[in-house]
Design an enzyme around this catalytic site. Structure first.
Site, PDB file in Angstrom:
ATOM      1  N   GLU A  97       0.711  -0.765  -0.118  1.00  0.00           N
ATOM      2  CA  GLU A  97       0.325   0.315  -0.204  1.00  0.00           C
ATOM      3  C   GLU A  97       0.684   1.573  -0.130  1.00  0.00           C
ATOM      4  O   GLU A  97       1.926   1.436   0.081  1.00  0.00           O
ATOM      5  CB  GLU A  97      -0.806  -0.392   1.330  1.00  0.00           C
ATOM      6  CG  GLU A  97      -1.866   1.196   1.277  1.00  0.00           C
ATOM      7  CD  GLU A  97      -2.833   1.964   0.390  1.00  0.00           C
ATOM      8  OE1 GLU A  97      -2.567   1.300  -0.049  1.00  0.00           O
ATOM      9  OE2 GLU A  97      -4.269   1.769   1.395  1.00  0.00           O
ATOM     10  N   ASP A  98       0.430   2.322  -0.658  1.00  0.00           N
ATOM     11  CA  ASP A  98       0.779   3.459  -0.551  1.00  0.00           C
ATOM     12  C   ASP A  98       0.840   4.294   0.450  1.00  0.00           C
ATOM     13  O   ASP A  98       2.067   4.814   1.434  1.00  0.00           O
ATOM     14  CB  ASP A  98       0.744   4.136  -1.679  1.00  0.00           C
ATOM     15  CG  ASP A  98      -0.616   4.993  -1.658  1.00  0.00           C
ATOM     16  OD1 ASP A  98      -1.531   4.451  -0.812  1.00  0.00           O
ATOM     17  OD2 ASP A  98      -1.612   5.188  -2.118  1.00  0.00           O
ATOM     18  N   ASP A 101      -3.085   5.833   6.713  1.00  0.00           N
ATOM     19  CA  ASP A 101      -3.444   7.152   7.241  1.00  0.00           C
ATOM     20  C   ASP A 101      -4.696   7.278   8.354  1.00  0.00           C
ATOM     21  O   ASP A 101      -4.346   7.553   9.024  1.00  0.00           O
ATOM     22  CB  ASP A 101      -4.160   7.988   6.252  1.00  0.00           C
ATOM     23  CG  ASP A 101      -4.352   9.583   6.191  1.00  0.00           C
ATOM     24  OD1 ASP A 101      -3.525  10.382   6.641  1.00  0.00           O
ATOM     25  OD2 ASP A 101      -5.660   9.435   6.008  1.00  0.00           O
ATOM     26  N   PHE A 150      -0.812  16.604   2.978  1.00  0.00           N
ATOM     27  CA  PHE A 150      -0.530  15.733   2.363  1.00  0.00           C
ATOM     28  C   PHE A 150       0.202  15.794   1.243  1.00  0.00           C
ATOM     29  O   PHE A 150       0.749  16.748   0.260  1.00  0.00           O
ATOM     30  CB  PHE A 150      -2.162  16.836   1.859  1.00  0.00           C
ATOM     31  CG  PHE A 150      -2.406  15.974   0.843  1.00  0.00           C
ATOM     32  CD1 PHE A 150      -3.883  14.738   0.388  1.00  0.00           C
ATOM     33  CD2 PHE A 150      -1.851  15.851  -0.587  1.00  0.00           C
ATOM     34  CE1 PHE A 150      -4.229  14.225  -0.266  1.00  0.00           C
ATOM     35  CE2 PHE A 150      -2.750  15.198  -1.824  1.00  0.00           C
ATOM     36  CZ  PHE A 150      -3.539  14.030  -1.368  1.00  0.00           C
ATOM     37  N   ARG A 163       1.117  11.045  -9.617  1.00  0.00           N
ATOM     38  CA  ARG A 163       1.382  10.081  -9.586  1.00  0.00           C
ATOM     39  C   ARG A 163       2.673   9.093  -9.950  1.00  0.00           C
ATOM     40  O   ARG A 163       3.481   8.760  -8.994  1.00  0.00           O
ATOM     41  CB  ARG A 163       0.475   8.723  -9.730  1.00  0.00           C
ATOM     42  CG  ARG A 163      -1.249   8.618  -9.060  1.00  0.00           C
ATOM     43  CD  ARG A 163      -1.924   7.414  -9.937  1.00  0.00           C
ATOM     44  NE  ARG A 163      -3.120   8.060  -9.325  1.00  0.00           N
ATOM     45  CZ  ARG A 163      -4.222   7.850  -8.065  1.00  0.00           C
ATOM     46  NH1 ARG A 163      -3.678   6.812  -7.020  1.00  0.00           N
ATOM     47  NH2 ARG A 163      -5.097   7.874  -8.031  1.00  0.00           N
TER      48      ARG A 163
HETATM   49  P1  IMP Z   1      -6.734   5.036   5.235  1.00  0.00           P
HETATM   50  O1  IMP Z   1      -8.022   4.556   5.298  1.00  0.00           O
HETATM   51  O2  IMP Z   1      -7.184   6.329   6.173  1.00  0.00           O
HETATM   52  O3  IMP Z   1      -5.597   5.158   6.080  1.00  0.00           O
HETATM   53  O4  IMP Z   1      -6.512   5.918   3.882  1.00  0.00           O
HETATM   54  C1  IMP Z   1      -5.534   5.492   3.188  1.00  0.00           C
HETATM   55  C2  IMP Z   1      -5.599   6.040   1.651  1.00  0.00           C
HETATM   56  O5  IMP Z   1      -5.937   7.337   1.603  1.00  0.00           O
HETATM   57  C3  IMP Z   1      -4.151   5.984   0.542  1.00  0.00           C
HETATM   58  O6  IMP Z   1      -4.064   4.879   0.387  1.00  0.00           O
HETATM   59  C4  IMP Z   1      -4.397   6.657   0.287  1.00  0.00           C
HETATM   60  O7  IMP Z   1      -5.129   6.398  -1.232  1.00  0.00           O
HETATM   61  C5  IMP Z   1      -5.464   7.934   0.422  1.00  0.00           C
HETATM   62  N1  IMP Z   1      -4.161   9.266   1.466  1.00  0.00           N
HETATM   63  C6  IMP Z   1      -4.015   9.368   2.819  1.00  0.00           C
HETATM   64  N2  IMP Z   1      -3.547  11.045   2.550  1.00  0.00           N
HETATM   65  C7  IMP Z   1      -3.170  10.457   1.821  1.00  0.00           C
HETATM   66  C8  IMP Z   1      -2.446  12.002   0.974  1.00  0.00           C
HETATM   67  O8  IMP Z   1      -1.675  12.833   1.998  1.00  0.00           O
HETATM   68  N3  IMP Z   1      -2.212  11.492  -0.635  1.00  0.00           N
HETATM   69  C9  IMP Z   1      -2.869  11.445  -1.371  1.00  0.00           C
HETATM   70  N4  IMP Z   1      -3.119   9.988  -0.811  1.00  0.00           N
HETATM   71  C10 IMP Z   1      -3.552   9.756   0.821  1.00  0.00           C
HETATM   72 MG    MG Z   2      -4.397   3.905  -1.436  1.00  0.00          MG
END
Ligand code: IMP
Ligand code: MG
Length: 193
Positions: A97-98, A101, A150, A163
């Site tokens: 996963e990237d 958050d 962000f 991207r």
């Molecule tokens: P989570 O479920 O809140 O952990 O969401 C994670 C997803 O939110 C990641 O897979 C990203 O697609 C998106 N995301 C969270 N923070 C960022 C950011 O700083 N930049 C771009 N996408 C983000």
């Molecule tokens: Mg993602």
């Protein structure tokens, strides 16, 4: 006017870290085959670079998810937009996963995949924002902890853009609709159409 992009983690630092992660994963999975599950779309650049650095046999599958949201906050319920092509039964699964958050996406997804009876399931994330965490997620392999900003690049997007940047950057969006992008790449300014 232009979106202002600043480098947070330079390409060389990201690449060195991915090499390190690949070496660690190769050691930990010695004698086994690792089944990478890349979470689309953000995980795709990281997954490809990581896969190239893993020396044990690798297979690769893709999944795309999105979270159901109301106007103000993420519900924590995840919709599978594209499921895996293959079964993961008895596979040594490593989710790629990237960024983690709030943690809600993986907190939901890991138990869903666990029900499909893999031999093991671990998580590898390029980035982590610990200060944003709302639910617990265990990250087995992590690139970088970052502050609550962000970020874009290396798979991460702002409105589907950026991207393809080869570094992790922060963005100050242009709200006037200008088409020119000014990048501050390690001190230099680069103009792109
Ligand atoms: P989570 O479920 O809140 O952990 O969401 C994670 C997803 O939110 C990641 O897979 C990203 O697609 C998106 N995301 C969270 N923070 C960022 C950011 O700083 N930049 C771009 N996408 C983000
Ligand atoms: Mg993602």
């Amino acid at each position: 006017m232009a979106d202002r992009i600043s480098v947070m983690i330079p390409e060389s630092v990201v690449d060195a870290k991915i090499k390190e992660l690949g070496e660690q994963i190769s050691k930990d999975y010695a004698g086994k085959q690792v089944h990478l599950i890349c979470i689309l779309k953000g995980g795709v650049f990281f997954a490809c670079e990581l896969a190239k650095r893993i020396t044990v046999p690798v297979s690769l599958d893709f999944m795309q998810v999105s979270s159901y949201e109301n106007a103000t906050k993420s519900s924590g319920i995840v919709r599978i937009k594209k499921d895996l092509d293959d079964t993961i039964e008895d596979e040594e699964v490593l989710i790629v996963e990237d960024i983690i958050d709030s943690g809600k996406t993986l907190h939901y997804l890991i138990p869903v995949l666990q029900q499909r009876n893999p031999a093991s399931i671990r998580l590898c994330a390029l980035l982590n924002k610990p200060s944003r965490r709302e639910v617990e997620v265990k990250i087995d392999y992590l690139g970088f902890d970052i502050p609550d900003e962000f970020v874009i690049g290396y798979g991460l997007d702002y409105a589907q853009q950026y991207r393809n940047l080869p570094f992790i950057g922060t963005i100050r969006p242009d709200t006037t609709g200008g088409g020119i992008v000014t990048e501050e790449v390690e001190g230099d300014s680069v103009e792109q159409e």
